[in-house]
Scaffold this motif. Sequence first.
Motif, PDB file in Angstrom:
ATOM      1  N   MET A 210     -12.123  -6.824  -1.051  1.00 18.51           N
ATOM      2  CA  MET A 210     -11.555  -6.483  -1.086  1.00 18.51           C
ATOM      3  C   MET A 210     -10.741  -5.491  -1.979  1.00 18.51           C
ATOM      4  N   ASN A 211      -9.884  -4.671  -1.571  1.00 23.44           N
ATOM      5  CA  ASN A 211      -9.157  -3.649  -2.025  1.00 23.44           C
ATOM      6  C   ASN A 211      -8.040  -3.616  -2.195  1.00 23.44           C
ATOM      7  N   VAL A 212      -6.718  -4.971  -1.689  1.00 21.92           N
ATOM      8  CA  VAL A 212      -5.687  -5.161  -1.683  1.00 21.92           C
ATOM      9  C   VAL A 212      -4.731  -3.564  -2.165  1.00 21.92           C
ATOM     10  N   ASP A 213      -5.544  -3.523  -3.581  1.00 27.53           N
ATOM     11  CA  ASP A 213      -4.780  -2.576  -4.510  1.00 27.53           C
ATOM     12  C   ASP A 213      -4.228  -1.147  -3.638  1.00 27.53           C
ATOM     13  N   LEU A 214      -5.237  -0.892  -3.245  1.00 28.60           N
ATOM     14  CA  LEU A 214      -5.272   0.300  -2.272  1.00 28.60           C
ATOM     15  C   LEU A 214      -4.244   0.671  -1.422  1.00 28.60           C
ATOM     16  N   LYS A 215      -3.268  -0.486  -0.704  1.00 28.03           N
ATOM     17  CA  LYS A 215      -2.984  -0.581   0.211  1.00 28.03           C
ATOM     18  C   LYS A 215      -0.953   0.046  -0.655  1.00 28.03           C
ATOM     19  N   ASP A 216      -1.335  -0.652  -2.044  1.00 27.31           N
ATOM     20  CA  ASP A 216       0.187   0.166  -2.874  1.00 27.31           C
ATOM     21  C   ASP A 216      -0.720   1.284  -3.155  1.00 27.31           C
ATOM     22  N   ILE A 217      -1.328   2.247  -3.302  1.00 24.85           N
ATOM     23  CA  ILE A 217      -1.825   3.818  -3.184  1.00 24.85           C
ATOM     24  C   ILE A 217      -1.454   4.248  -2.183  1.00 24.85           C
ATOM     25  N   VAL A 218      -2.125   3.661  -1.054  1.00 28.64           N
ATOM     26  CA  VAL A 218      -1.050   4.021   0.111  1.00 28.64           C
ATOM     27  C   VAL A 218       0.508   3.800   0.523  1.00 28.64           C
ATOM     28  N   SER A 219       0.173   3.632   0.258  1.00 31.27           N
ATOM     29  CA  SER A 219       1.899   3.036   0.885  1.00 31.27           C
ATOM     30  C   SER A 219       2.900   4.349   0.055  1.00 31.27           C
ATOM     31  N   SER A 220       1.964   4.229  -1.504  1.00 30.47           N
ATOM     32  CA  SER A 220       3.233   4.730  -2.203  1.00 30.47           C
ATOM     33  C   SER A 220       3.715   6.877  -1.897  1.00 30.47           C
ATOM     34  N   PHE A 221       1.865   6.845  -1.762  1.00 35.96           N
ATOM     35  CA  PHE A 221       2.148   8.092  -0.846  1.00 35.96           C
ATOM     36  C   PHE A 221       2.470   8.594   0.556  1.00 35.96           C
ATOM     37  N   CYS A 222       2.987   7.145   1.071  1.00 37.88           N
ATOM     38  CA  CYS A 222       3.439   6.996   2.682  1.00 37.88           C
ATOM     39  C   CYS A 222       5.112   7.146   2.439  1.00 37.88           C
ATOM     40  N   THR A 223       5.517   6.774   1.396  1.00 41.27           N
ATOM     41  CA  THR A 223       7.210   6.303   1.067  1.00 41.27           C
ATOM     42  C   THR A 223       7.323   7.928   0.144  1.00 41.27           C
ATOM     43  N   GLU A 224       6.218   8.751  -0.192  1.00 38.55           N
ATOM     44  CA  GLU A 224       6.791   9.831  -1.488  1.00 38.55           C
ATOM     45  C   GLU A 224       6.511  10.694  -0.125  1.00 38.55           C
TER      46      GLU A 224
END
Length: 266
Positions: A1-15
Amino acid sequence: MNVDLKDIVSSFCTEKNIPLVGYAASNRWEQPLFEPWIPADFYPHHILPETRSVIVIGLPVALPVLETSPSIWYHELYKTVNSLLDQYTVQLASLLSRAGFPSVFVPRDGYGSIEVLQKNPVAFFSHRHAAVLAGLGRFGVNNMVLTREFGPRIRFGSIFTTALIPSDPLVEDELCIHCNKCVSLCPANALKEGDYPLVLTDKPACTTQSASLNKRYISPCGICIKVCPIGEDRRVFHRGNTGIYEPGSDTDLFHGWEHVRKYGGK
């Protein structure tokens, strides 16, 4: 599982100021939430076999602009939101692909024109079902996905990815209050009282209405999402009273809406 990918996506969405994002493993499509369910051909991993997860983002439709509908103002906002959804899902898919997880965007509509939609009122993938399976909302009487934040006043875009990302919890609470304002105020009489999917939109009636408005450059209609009382955006814009949309209502807001409707269309 790639839980860290959620951090990548969340950062993009915040930006990008994307307020809603959700995740659904592709096997969720094989576990129907209600009957009748969508056919297997519409499952993401049947469209693209490598798909293991679907990421869904949501961009809101500003209520004060929607209130002028049908109008050129809402028409332009609708186009702008759709364009941003396509841009953001393309960019996010590219970001994930560069991170080592091949991903692709899915166009927000998936049909060529209103005329095409009249002949075959179905897209090759349902972002609405994806949004529900990604824990962003639930269907309402108006056949739209209702969210806590924006009610049905939100547009969705999806990304198919090879990454296996943990699914978000489904929304368990019923959001629709069955006020049936969407039913009574639909200008095309395309809605009936009852729960989705047992009672579905009369798509020919709805698309005929859209085609008529499109010829006047003021599509889409938007009435069924405008009058829905659900959503925190009503509090934000001080629109708790949905009685302002009833026929015969005469308020300062009404005069503003009428002013906008006189311009930009035909």
